[in-house]
Design an enzyme around this catalytic site. Sequence first.
Site, PDB file in Angstrom:
ATOM      1  N   ASP A  21       0.815  -1.221   0.000  1.00  0.00           N
ATOM      2  CA  ASP A  21       0.000   0.000   0.000  1.00  0.00           C
ATOM      3  C   ASP A  21       0.843   1.264   0.000  1.00  0.00           C
ATOM      4  O   ASP A  21       0.420   2.303   0.510  1.00  0.00           O
ATOM      5  CB  ASP A  21      -0.957   0.031   1.214  1.00  0.00           C
ATOM      6  CG  ASP A  21      -1.723  -1.263   1.346  1.00  0.00           C
ATOM      7  OD1 ASP A  21      -2.238  -1.740   0.324  1.00  0.00           O
ATOM      8  OD2 ASP A  21      -1.784  -1.813   2.463  1.00  0.00           O
ATOM      9  N   LYS A  24       2.027   2.386  -5.137  1.00  0.00           N
ATOM     10  CA  LYS A  24       2.779   2.054  -6.359  1.00  0.00           C
ATOM     11  C   LYS A  24       2.004   2.426  -7.614  1.00  0.00           C
ATOM     12  O   LYS A  24       2.575   2.723  -8.657  1.00  0.00           O
ATOM     13  CB  LYS A  24       3.085   0.547  -6.396  1.00  0.00           C
ATOM     14  CG  LYS A  24       3.948   0.065  -5.249  1.00  0.00           C
ATOM     15  CD  LYS A  24       4.194  -1.416  -5.293  1.00  0.00           C
ATOM     16  CE  LYS A  24       3.075  -2.282  -4.766  1.00  0.00           C
ATOM     17  NZ  LYS A  24       2.815  -2.213  -3.325  1.00  0.00           N
ATOM     18  N   GLY A  25       0.660   2.411  -7.496  1.00  0.00           N
ATOM     19  CA  GLY A  25      -0.202   2.609  -8.662  1.00  0.00           C
ATOM     20  C   GLY A  25       0.084   3.905  -9.404  1.00  0.00           C
ATOM     21  O   GLY A  25       0.055   3.926 -10.634  1.00  0.00           O
ATOM     22  N   GLY A  48      -4.646  -4.594  -4.326  1.00  0.00           N
ATOM     23  CA  GLY A  48      -5.807  -3.766  -4.679  1.00  0.00           C
ATOM     24  C   GLY A  48      -5.364  -2.371  -5.035  1.00  0.00           C
ATOM     25  O   GLY A  48      -4.594  -1.768  -4.306  1.00  0.00           O
ATOM     26  N   HIS A  49      -5.759  -1.915  -6.204  1.00  0.00           N
ATOM     27  CA  HIS A  49      -5.497  -0.513  -6.510  1.00  0.00           C
ATOM     28  C   HIS A  49      -6.754   0.101  -7.097  1.00  0.00           C
ATOM     29  O   HIS A  49      -7.495  -0.522  -7.838  1.00  0.00           O
ATOM     30  CB  HIS A  49      -4.292  -0.327  -7.418  1.00  0.00           C
ATOM     31  CG  HIS A  49      -4.192  -1.326  -8.515  1.00  0.00           C
ATOM     32  ND1 HIS A  49      -3.358  -2.422  -8.446  1.00  0.00           N
ATOM     33  CD2 HIS A  49      -4.853  -1.425  -9.678  1.00  0.00           C
ATOM     34  CE1 HIS A  49      -3.522  -3.128  -9.535  1.00  0.00           C
ATOM     35  NE2 HIS A  49      -4.414  -2.558 -10.298  1.00  0.00           N
ATOM     36  N   THR A  50      -6.986   1.343  -6.690  1.00  0.00           N
ATOM     37  CA  THR A  50      -8.189   2.035  -7.131  1.00  0.00           C
ATOM     38  C   THR A  50      -7.891   2.735  -8.446  1.00  0.00           C
ATOM     39  O   THR A  50      -6.904   3.446  -8.571  1.00  0.00           O
ATOM     40  CB  THR A  50      -8.594   3.070  -6.064  1.00  0.00           C
ATOM     41  OG1 THR A  50      -8.674   2.371  -4.825  1.00  0.00           O
ATOM     42  CG2 THR A  50      -9.937   3.692  -6.378  1.00  0.00           C
ATOM     43  N   GLN A 229       2.146  -6.408  -3.473  1.00  0.00           N
ATOM     44  CA  GLN A 229       2.521  -6.451  -2.060  1.00  0.00           C
ATOM     45  C   GLN A 229       3.866  -5.721  -1.911  1.00  0.00           C
ATOM     46  O   GLN A 229       4.125  -4.800  -2.649  1.00  0.00           O
ATOM     47  CB  GLN A 229       2.569  -7.889  -1.520  1.00  0.00           C
ATOM     48  CG  GLN A 229       1.199  -8.523  -1.368  1.00  0.00           C
ATOM     49  CD  GLN A 229       0.560  -8.946  -2.685  1.00  0.00           C
ATOM     50  OE1 GLN A 229       1.189  -9.575  -3.506  1.00  0.00           O
ATOM     51  NE2 GLN A 229      -0.687  -8.603  -2.887  1.00  0.00           N
TER      52      GLN A 229
HETATM   53  P1  IMP Z   1      -2.526 -12.803   2.127  1.00  0.00           P
HETATM   54  O1  IMP Z   1      -1.591 -12.330   1.064  1.00  0.00           O
HETATM   55  O2  IMP Z   1      -3.974 -12.509   1.816  1.00  0.00           O
HETATM   56  O3  IMP Z   1      -2.292 -14.232   2.499  1.00  0.00           O
HETATM   57  O4  IMP Z   1      -2.207 -11.962   3.453  1.00  0.00           O
HETATM   58  C1  IMP Z   1      -0.989 -12.087   4.156  1.00  0.00           C
HETATM   59  C2  IMP Z   1      -0.555 -10.754   4.753  1.00  0.00           C
HETATM   60  O5  IMP Z   1      -0.184  -9.875   3.683  1.00  0.00           O
HETATM   61  C3  IMP Z   1      -1.653 -10.031   5.512  1.00  0.00           C
HETATM   62  O6  IMP Z   1      -1.056  -9.305   6.571  1.00  0.00           O
HETATM   63  C4  IMP Z   1      -2.223  -9.073   4.492  1.00  0.00           C
HETATM   64  O7  IMP Z   1      -2.837  -7.960   5.097  1.00  0.00           O
HETATM   65  C5  IMP Z   1      -0.953  -8.683   3.751  1.00  0.00           C
HETATM   66  N1  IMP Z   1      -1.208  -8.259   2.377  1.00  0.00           N
HETATM   67  C6  IMP Z   1      -1.461  -9.025   1.295  1.00  0.00           C
HETATM   68  N2  IMP Z   1      -1.626  -8.292   0.190  1.00  0.00           N
HETATM   69  C7  IMP Z   1      -1.447  -7.011   0.565  1.00  0.00           C
HETATM   70  C8  IMP Z   1      -1.465  -5.774  -0.153  1.00  0.00           C
HETATM   71  O8  IMP Z   1      -1.657  -5.692  -1.368  1.00  0.00           O
HETATM   72  N3  IMP Z   1      -1.229  -4.660   0.601  1.00  0.00           N
HETATM   73  C9  IMP Z   1      -0.968  -4.712   1.935  1.00  0.00           C
HETATM   74  N4  IMP Z   1      -0.939  -5.851   2.631  1.00  0.00           N
HETATM   75  C10 IMP Z   1      -1.179  -6.988   1.950  1.00  0.00           C
END
Ligand code: IMP
Length: 413
Positions: A21, A24-25, A48-50, A229
């Site tokens: 978060d 990067k978008g 997730g990006h808006t 991520q």
């Molecule tokens: P998972 O990837 O859904 O298995 O989540 C594992 C950990 O990574 C959790 O703490 C999520 O909140 C975090 N996480 C996964 N994807 C993102 C992202 O795009 N942004 C921020 N945290 C993420």
Amino acid sequence: MDKLLKKLGPVCAVIGAQWGDEGKGKVIDILAEHYDVVARACGGANAGHTIVVGGKKHVFHLLPAGCLHDGKPVVLGAGMVIHLPTLLQEIDTLKRAGIHIVERLHLSGSAHIVFDFHKEIDAAMEERRGAGKIGTTKRGIGPAYMDKAARDGLRLSVLQRLDATATKEWLQAKAAVVQAMYGVRIDVDAEWQQLHMAASLLRNRIVDAPQLLAAFRTSGRSILVEGAQATLLDIDHGTYPFVTSSSTTVAGALQGLGLPPNALTGSIGVAKAYCTRVGSGEFLTEADIAAADRLRERGGEYGATTGRPRRCGWLDIADLRYAAMLNGFTCWNITKLDVLDTQETIPVAMGKNSDGKPAYDHLAGWNSTTFRAQSWKALPAQAQQYIECIERQTAIPVRLIGTGPDRQDMIVR
Ligand code: IMP
């Protein structure tokens, strides 16, 4: 911008340096215009990006942020895990806004499929963890990568030769195991239907991604690699077990796409001017409640995928140095500098004290606005000093500074 593009070269990766978060978008959106191909390597619908499409805000999870640039080929690499109904939905959202992506979408046949039952297993495993919950996005990411590592997953290439009997047999065999281990029931017919629907649209979009990317490079096309991520969530090098299940570094992105390491010509490390985290796990510089609330409200720190309030805190120089060491960044993009505009002083952790607590330097705040600043000169002296502190401490130049949500709210140095 031209100077920066020259430095970054024709194959550039954009990688988060903290816990995701970082924003990067926006830099991807700006750079995508200058690159010929956009590619995403790892992860799945946990990202997730808006994106504003046709005047409406949409959250995209699988398609890379650079996909809106008309006519550019989009590649989803082998390192990804893909929930097909989500992908179909994103394609449809774009189509309704007049953006046709299917013809330029290239899906690695080696990417793995996330089924609905993976999501249910994700939720069941979290439930079992009790107080030790990871705080996953419940998008089935971990369980899909579990099947991949166990060599018992389905890859996208299955869409090219969908055989009802074989696939249903695979699903039925899974159903028995999954029911016994997690108490999760697989709706074999529903999963089959979803595969079938995806195959009718995407069957012809499956490619050998490494070959395709090699061909793009041979023909002189430039490639923007979009990380998902971030470094501290990396399965190997992150804050395990509070990490995601993929490789989130520059090296992981190259592996996920099947690009050789010597193809990379540049990389941008993206870090917020402060720090946030969603989910559980250590966060050395997490702010006290009042300061965290202030950062959250000013920065709009709520998860794009889950809507969860993000934990907020201060910049940790040790984390940035670690991310720089692992990734070998060419430069930084420091985002959301304006969120710090109202701080009297700004704590920055320079390391740890003997008691394990962060050793803060309190940098002077600037008590004025940097919102929408578009040039280095427009920044107050203290804001420049804040950026220069990051450069000095990490020995990496800050070439891009985010000062607001819009595309033009970016200083390029
Ligand atoms: P998972 O990837 O859904 O298995 O989540 C594992 C950990 O990574 C959790 O703490 C999520 O909140 C975090 N996480 C996964 N994807 C993102 C992202 O795009 N942004 C921020 N945290 C993420």
